[in-house]
Design an enzyme around this catalytic site. Structure first.
Site, short mmCIF file in Angstrom:
data_model
loop_
_atom_site.label_atom_id
_atom_site.label_comp_id
_atom_site.label_asym_id
_atom_site.label_seq_id
_atom_site.Cartn_x
_atom_site.Cartn_y
_atom_site.Cartn_z
N ASN A 171 -5.59 -12.23 1.77
CA ASN A 171 -4.75 -11.06 1.45
C ASN A 171 -4.44 -11.14 -0.04
OD1 ASN A 171 -2.80 -9.13 1.15
ND2 ASN A 171 -1.29 -10.11 2.53
N TRP A 172 -5.08 -10.26 -0.79
CA TRP A 172 -4.93 -10.33 -2.26
C TRP A 172 -3.62 -9.71 -2.72
CZ3 TRP A 172 -10.47 -8.85 -4.50
CH2 TRP A 172 -11.40 -9.80 -4.05
N LYS A 173 -2.91 -9.06 -1.81
CA LYS A 173 -1.63 -8.41 -2.14
C LYS A 173 -1.78 -7.51 -3.38
CE LYS A 173 0.75 -12.14 0.20
NZ LYS A 173 1.93 -12.98 0.34
N HIS A 179 2.75 -6.61 7.75
CA HIS A 179 3.03 -7.79 6.91
C HIS A 179 4.53 -7.84 6.61
CE1 HIS A 179 3.03 -10.61 3.62
NE2 HIS A 179 1.85 -11.01 4.04
N GLU A 235 6.10 -8.49 4.03
CA GLU A 235 6.49 -7.85 2.76
C GLU A 235 6.66 -6.35 2.96
OE1 GLU A 235 3.32 -9.55 0.46
OE2 GLU A 235 4.29 -11.51 0.63
N GLU A 241 3.02 -15.42 10.59
CA GLU A 241 3.37 -15.80 9.22
C GLU A 241 4.88 -15.97 9.11
OE1 GLU A 241 0.09 -14.43 6.28
OE2 GLU A 241 1.53 -12.82 6.48
N GLY A 244 4.26 -17.84 0.21
CA GLY A 244 4.39 -17.92 -1.24
C GLY A 244 5.37 -18.98 -1.72
N SER A 266 1.37 -20.23 2.83
CA SER A 266 1.04 -21.37 1.97
C SER A 266 -0.14 -22.20 2.47
CB SER A 266 2.29 -22.25 1.76
OG SER A 266 3.30 -21.51 1.10
N GLY A 316 -2.80 -16.06 1.26
CA GLY A 316 -2.34 -15.25 0.14
C GLY A 316 -2.81 -15.85 -1.17
N GLY A 317 -1.90 -16.58 -1.84
CA GLY A 317 -2.16 -17.12 -3.17
C GLY A 317 -3.50 -17.82 -3.34
P1 13P Z 1 0.66 -17.32 0.72
O1 13P Z 1 -0.64 -17.93 1.22
O2 13P Z 1 0.64 -17.03 -0.74
O3 13P Z 1 1.84 -18.09 1.18
O4 13P Z 1 0.76 -15.86 1.42
C1 13P Z 1 0.59 -15.76 2.79
C2 13P Z 1 0.51 -14.33 3.16
O5 13P Z 1 1.50 -13.60 3.05
C3 13P Z 1 -0.77 -13.80 3.61
O6 13P Z 1 -0.64 -12.53 4.16
#
Ligand code: 13P
Length: 261
Positions: A9-11, A99, A101, A171, A177, A217, A238-239
């Site tokens: 997920n590149w957000k 998600h 967020e 999640e 993050g 993470s 994510g990251g």
């Molecule tokens: P991180 O891997 O950066 O913690 O993000 C997880 C995420 O929200 C994937 O959708």
């Protein structure tokens, strides 16, 4: 046997040019992997980069495209929204929905998420339905109730076949993050609970088929332990998915572990 999935997920990151650079790098770093043993790999860029990323990837050859959100209506007076047929037109096969967020910053509710999941499935795409508790909810001992209720509401009205073909991502919000990965055994416990909840609201067969990922993470150093758990079918990253080397290492790490399922 559930085929593992590693999804990135590149957000809200990467211009079109940067997205092209990243996906080309991922492609090169995963090129020599045995396609028969490789997990399903999905990358989810921002909407504006989907077409360019899709042009670089050959669908069906290991790496698929996903969107990070959608609207549930196909078209009409919904300024600023992007619908599932339009996402499909860009050659995406997956759509992340719910998600944390989006729940937290954009007021997304389980009712919205359920409508989105239905829209995604009705157009033949695969939803990645996210759920998970906040730190406050975990500390109050409410994790199981929160996650169960999210899943019950998000899957409402889906057929057994639709549930079996969906992907769920657990999640925990406090692990996203933050660098604080959820303990693998605990993530597996919650994911088992999600699977049992799916069995209750749908069927045992669809619960055995639905793929449930862990997200929060995930790093190259955590993936093997996570994938060796009985019920974790992959990761939503994510990251670490923004670094081609890390993402490739996560894919390779997942391949080292053959799930007991
Ligand atoms: P991180 O891997 O950066 O913690 O993000 C997880 C995420 O929200 C994937 O959708």
């Amino acid at each position: 046997m559930r085929k593992p999935i590693i999804a990135g997920n590149w957000k809200l990151n990467k211009t079109v040019e940067e997205a092209i650079e990243l996906v080309e790098d991922i492609k090169v770093k995963t090129m020599d992997l045995d396609k028969n043993r490789m997990p399903t790999v999905v990358v989810c860029p921002v909407f504006t980069a989907i077409k360019s990323v899709a042009d670089i990837l050959e669908r069906g050859k290991g790496i698929y495209i996903g969107a990070q959100n959608c609207y549930w209506e196909d078209s009409g007076a919904f300024t600023g929204e992007v619908s599932v047929p339009i996402i499909k037109d860009l050659c995406a096969s997956y759509v992340i929905t719910g998600h944390s967020e989006r729940r937290q910053y954009f007021g997304e509710t389980d009712e919205n998420i359920n409508k989105k999941a239905k829209a995604i499935l009705s157009h033949g795409l695969i939803p990645i339905i996210c759920c998970g508790e906040t730190l406050e909810q975990r500390e109050a001992g409410r994790t199981d109730d929160i996650v169960k209720n999210q899943i019950i509401a998000d899957l409402q009205g889906l057929t057994e076949e639709q549930v079996a073909g969906s992907v769920i991502a657990y999640e925990p919000v406090w692990a996203i993050g933050t660098g604080k990965t959820c303990d693998s055994a605990e993530a597996n416990r919650v994911i088992k609970l999600i699977r049992d909840t799916v069995a209750q609201v749908s069927s045992r067969d669809s619960a055995d088929k639905v793929r449930i990922l862990y997200g929060g993470s995930v790093k190259p150093s955590t993936i093997e332990e996570q994938m060796s758990q009985s019920d974790i079918d992959g990761a939503l990253v994510g990251g670490a998915s923004l670094k081609a080397e890390d993402f490739a290492q996560i894919i390779k790490g997942a391949m080292l572990v053959s799930s007991p399922n």
